[in-house]
Design an enzyme around this catalytic site. Structure first.
Site, PDB file in Angstrom:
ATOM      1  CG  HIS A  57      -0.174   0.163   2.487  1.00 18.59           C
ATOM      2  ND1 HIS A  57       0.325  -0.927   2.992  1.00 18.59           N
ATOM      3  CD2 HIS A  57       0.057   1.132   3.491  1.00 18.59           C
ATOM      4  CE1 HIS A  57       1.037  -0.445   4.276  1.00 18.59           C
ATOM      5  NE2 HIS A  57       0.637   0.995   4.185  1.00 18.59           N
ATOM      6  NE  ARG A 123       8.804  -4.689  11.441  1.00 16.74           N
ATOM      7  CZ  ARG A 123       8.120  -3.519  10.982  1.00 16.74           C
ATOM      8  NH1 ARG A 123       6.874  -3.596  11.299  1.00 16.74           N
ATOM      9  NH2 ARG A 123       8.699  -2.443  10.758  1.00 16.74           N
TER      10      ARG A 123
END
Length: 191
Positions: A57, A123
């Site tokens: 994106h 993460r």
């Protein structure tokens, strides 16, 4: 983060040569900014080749300021291939968003990116998205348009662009062009 974002806008303005009567043009657009801060958690994944933390994106916002942990996972699309962005402990990643692409009359381009996951570790990232107020009219500085000889994008509000990305089209590398085509038809429907 807001101060850093405004300082970055000042530097971008200088780089574009917008220093005549429009000095502080971008800073003024964001004096009353309504920005977003998001903390992202990407858990470890047993089959990272089958999914993304976030798919490809472009950010529709103006600027994105990202702090990522040392795990890595951010990838940008450059030269027709995905490249990892190496994380550094004391560094921030700055992305240009679609809104600034329009505000720079196309001189700066938003960055197609994605986030991969891995099977070894989770993460974490902290993201600041600089956004104008929803009703703020956004347009490239006239001085820049005159230099370029052409206006690349129509005037719009952040609210219109946000509505488009939330209701009509997922943010990808074509979002700004599709929005530019959609905007006149949406205004005709509301008239």
């Amino acid at each position: 983060m807001n101060k850093l974002a405004h300082d970055l806008l000042d530097l971008l303005e200088i780089s574009l040569g917008v220093d005549g009567h429009n000095h502080n043009y971008y800073r003024k657009l964001y004096d009353d900014a309504v920005s977003i801060v998001r903390c992202n958690h990407y858990p470890q994944c047993d089959k990272p080749d089958l999914t993304f933390g976030v798919g490809p994106h472009c950010d529709p916002t103006t600027l994105t300021i990202l702090y990522q942990d040392l795990v890595g996972g951010l990838e940008v699309f450059v030269d027709n291939k995905w490249k990892s962005v190496q994380p550094y402990r004391e560094a921030l990643v700055i992305n240009i968003g679609d809104t600034f692409t329009a505000l720079s009359n196309g001189k700066y381009k938003s960055c197609l990116h994605r986030v991969s996951v891995n099977s070894l570790s989770r993460r974490l990232s902290l993201v600041f998205f600089l956004c104008p107020k929803g009703d703020r009219e956004l347009k490239a500085p006239q001085e820049l348009v005159e230099k370029d000889g052409k206006k690349e994008y129509p005037d719009f509000t952040w609210g219109e662009f946000l509505q488009f990305t939330q209701k009509n089209h997922r943010a990808d590398e074509n979002t700004l062009q599709l929005f530019t085509k959609w905007l006149p038809t949406s205004k005709n429907r509301n008239a």
